[in-house]
Enzyme design. Structure first.
Site, PDB file in Angstrom:
ATOM      1  N   TYR A  83      -3.320  -0.785  10.292  1.00 53.90           N
ATOM      2  CA  TYR A  83      -3.253  -1.087   8.863  1.00 53.90           C
ATOM      3  C   TYR A  83      -1.916  -0.653   8.275  1.00 53.90           C
ATOM      4  O   TYR A  83      -1.238  -1.415   7.587  1.00 53.90           O
ATOM      5  CB  TYR A  83      -4.405  -0.392   8.142  1.00 53.90           C
ATOM      6  CG  TYR A  83      -4.393  -0.551   6.636  1.00 53.90           C
ATOM      7  CD1 TYR A  83      -4.893  -1.701   6.044  1.00 53.90           C
ATOM      8  CD2 TYR A  83      -3.889   0.458   5.807  1.00 53.90           C
ATOM      9  CE1 TYR A  83      -4.888  -1.851   4.666  1.00 53.90           C
ATOM     10  CE2 TYR A  83      -3.875   0.318   4.430  1.00 53.90           C
ATOM     11  CZ  TYR A  83      -4.381  -0.837   3.868  1.00 53.90           C
ATOM     12  OH  TYR A  83      -4.372  -0.989   2.503  1.00 53.90           O
ATOM     13  N   SER A 124       0.844  -1.207   0.000  1.00 52.31           N
ATOM     14  CA  SER A 124       0.000   0.000   0.000  1.00 52.31           C
ATOM     15  C   SER A 124       0.870   1.244   0.000  1.00 52.31           C
ATOM     16  O   SER A 124       2.013   1.228   0.478  1.00 52.31           O
ATOM     17  CB  SER A 124      -0.902   0.004   1.241  1.00 52.31           C
ATOM     18  OG  SER A 124      -1.573   1.233   1.377  1.00 52.31           O
TER      19      SER A 124
END
Length: 677
Positions: free
Chosen positions: A567, A554
């Site tokens: 996350y 990400s």
């Protein structure tokens, strides 16, 4: 559509639907009829015959070659003789009616020259058993009387068509013939009569073999070679699969198929299987797909795994030497180059059969053909002894100029042909898009997801078991991961490409993030990616064919937004795994790379599962405007979709970046703060 064409297609579908009648893409059917010539307005008699490479069970009108019978029959007057009969195939093009439909097959002369309105040429196991028996001519007479005529082996072609036409003319009472070493041909004045005659030959041969055959034609059971229990043999097969695929791929990469049907296991448990397997397959349709003979392990199923792997490597070296010697014994200066010396069929007593090909369907069909070969051996040994055609004749077929031309007409392989991929979290969003792109580029894909229904739906979208299979897996569970890779090995023979995509997202400020939030986030993405990569590396190292591991990390692994500590931290963990594994696995030819997406909202399972609402609340916008919001904060002002991430995966594994490992590719439409430095 001419009524005879309609009848021909329906007859073909019925015959092709039953494996007792013919094998996949085996045999051909035809019909003759009169139509109006669009040029002269007069009548013209045509032949419609299954074209080269088609399958009876799925035959469509476009798969028929259409030829003028007057011109086809006129070729008899210019036929230069059996030594030059191959030239007649090119002559068929001058007999085509209109655009001609499909390419005429080598058996076109058989159908055109036989004086019957409808003709079937089939490869039933029962018929080939008689055709490959040492005293097949005598047995044919015993089985059929004068209703079916024996024709000694002759390579398919124009001369065989002349021979069958002569037999039909000389035996008006006959309904067909048995072609030595090959199959059967039947005829009839109507489509219904032709089909009835084909089935009469096939069923009569089946009954004859059953009534007159010995009970155990393959001999007694070999002590210690009995089949392992199903669960044990499948575990054993999965353990062996990477090593066997490596052997079958020494010349060029192959896709595999595993089968442990009772017919295979019983054959391998019997005393005569080494002798019979060594004689090889006989029918041209068989050995063109199975190679002349299989590689057969000569150890019992309980032998230590390391001993089996070592012995398979020894047998493989010997197999390659034997195949090269076979080629050199029969090749002439103008023969095509040797195509490869690896086996297409590998038989493991007590476990089953591995078959290989350029794609899953080819591998599966090769295995089906070897089952046909076992059935033929059983029938021939039951009433006589199995006597396949001479090795020199097999070579003439395998390295026939016409076969070489047929191979040359095949489409160029797609970039990911022969590659086998496991994609986690592939039931939706980015993973689903990646699975679709990989299959579109020629890969076989294992769709792995904890949602069984979603995984099965995606696998069905991708075209079913020859292209994709679904597995249910929780990537936090080691046993489930092992089972998922075992499923990949049994479905396709190996694993070349793994995409770590499974994940969830929890968006909370630090003080609201619980230890449970932290643990579940890391268990799925950091720990899960580690476990999947470890199992992938084990398989890939065993194969020795290199491979690719891709992490869907990400933008947050480099630059994190607010309120997502769990996350972003786990994405940073994944990003560093890329660096560590790239360094460690490079010596095995395994490349490890990552992709850093951002703002993939549309179609995303993560965003639909609550992450979107959480992020929208963080930014103070409506959830349905989140994709637009992310796009406007990028340099390119473009929304990122799952397909864009899939494109990046293909860029990494599609063949152009062969010397790239340890790389992270941003797919974020340009987030300056996340530029890699």
């Amino acid at each position: 559509m001419h009524e005879n064409v309609n009848a021909l297609l329906n007859r073909s579908h019925r015959l092709g639907a039953d494996p007792r009648n013919t094998n996949y893409a085996g045999g051909n059917t035809s019909a003759k009829g009169t139509v109006t010539d669009p040029v002269t307005g007069g009548d013209v008699e045509l032949l419609w015959v299954k074209g080269s490479g088609g399958d009876l069970g799925t035959l469509a009108e476009a798969g028929l070659a259409v030829l003028r019978l007057d011109r086809l029959r006129a070729l008899v007057d210019v036929y230069p003789g059996v030594e030059r009969e191959d030239e007649m195939v090119a002559a068929f093009d001058f007999c085509l009616h209109g655009k001609g439909g499909a390419a005429p097959s080598i058996d076109t002369a058989m159908h055109g020259l036989v004086d019957a309105e409808h003709v079937d040429h089939l490869h039933p196991d029962s018929g080939i058993a008689l055709a490959c028996a040492a005293d097949g001519e005598k047995l044919t007479a015993e089985c059929f009387g004068d209703a079916v005529v024996w024709i000694p082996w002759r390579r398919p072609g124009f001369q065989l068509g002349l021979d069958i036409a002569a037999v039909k003319a000389a035996h008006p009472q006959a309904i067909g013939c048995v072609l030595g070493g090959h199959g059967i041909t039947a005829w009839g004045a109507t489509s219904q009569a032709c089909e009835a005659n084909s089935l009469r030959i096939i069923r009569t041969a089946e009954a004859f073999l059953a009534e007159h055959g010995r009970r155990e034609p393959f001999g007694p059971v070999l002590a210690g070679y009995e089949a392992l229990p199903e669960a044990e043999r499948r575990v054993r097969a999965a353990a062996l699969a990477p090593y066997i695929r490596a052997l079958a791929s020494a010349d060029r990469a192959q896709v595999g198929h595993f089968a442990d049907a009772d017919v295979v296991l019983d054959f391998l448990a019997r005393a005569e299987h080494p002798r019979l397997a060594g004689l090889g397959t006989s029918c041209p349709d068989h050995f063109l797909r199975t190679k002349v003979r299989p590689l057969v392990l000569d150890l019992p199923p309980t032998a230590p795994l390391d001993d089996v792997i070592a012995r398979l490597r020894e047998l493989h070296a010997a197999y390659r030497e034997d195949y090269r010697a076979y080629y050199e014994r029969h090749a002439s200066p103008d023969s095509p180059p040797m195509r490869g010396a690896d086996p297409a069929i590998v038989l493991i007593p007590g476990v089953g059969m591995f078959s290989f090909g350029r794609d899953k369907q080819t591998a599966r069909v090769a295995g089906e053909f070897y089952v046909n070969a076992i059935n033929v051996m059983r029938g021939a040994e039951a009433v006589s002894s199995y006597a396949p055609i001479e090795e020199s004749e097999k070579f003439r077929i395998e390295y026939w100029d016409l076969e070489e031309a047929k191979l040359a007409r095949m489409p160029k392989p797609k970039p990911l042909a022969t590659r086998i991929a496991v994609v986690t979290g592939a039931g939706s969003g980015i993973g689903k898009a990646i699975a679709h792109r990989l299959v579109a580029e020629g890969a076989c894909v294992v769709v792995a997801d904890r949602d069984a229904g979603a995984a099965e739906a995606v696998a069905a979208e991708l075209g079913g078991a020859d292209r994709a299979v679904a597995v249910t897996v929780d990537v936090t569970d080691e046993e489930q991961i092992t089972a998922a890779f075992d499923a990949a090995l049994l479905a396709f023979g190996g694993v070349d490409l793994v995409v770590n995509n499974a994940g969830i997202s929890i968006s909370k400020p630090l003080l609201e993030t619980s230890a449970a939030d932290w643990d579940v986030q890391h268990a799925i993405m950091a720990r899960g990616s580690f476990l999947v990569s470890r199992e992938a590396a084990r398989v890939m190292i065993g194969q020795g064919l290199g491979g690719d591991i891709v992490y869907i990390a990400s933008k947050n692994s480099v630059f994190a937004g607010p309120n997502n500590i769990a996350y972003s931290a786990t994405k940073a963990d994944q990003a560093h795994q890329v660096r560590l594994l790239a360094a460690e696995l490079g010596e095995h030819g395994i490349r490890v790379n990552g992709i850093n997406p951002d703002g993939v909202v549309r179609g995303s399972g993560i965003f639909a599962g609550g992450w979107g609402a959480q992020r929208a609340a963080t930014y103070g916008i409506e959830e349905e405007k989140l994709g637009e919001f992310y796009a406007q904060r990028t340099i390119l002002k473009r929304e990122v979709l799952p397909e864009h991430v899939a494109n990046a995966v293909f860029a990494l594994v599609g063949g152009d970046l062969t010397h790239t490992t340890g790389l992270h590719i941003p797919v974020d439409a340009g987030v300056a703060a996340a530029f890699l430095r």
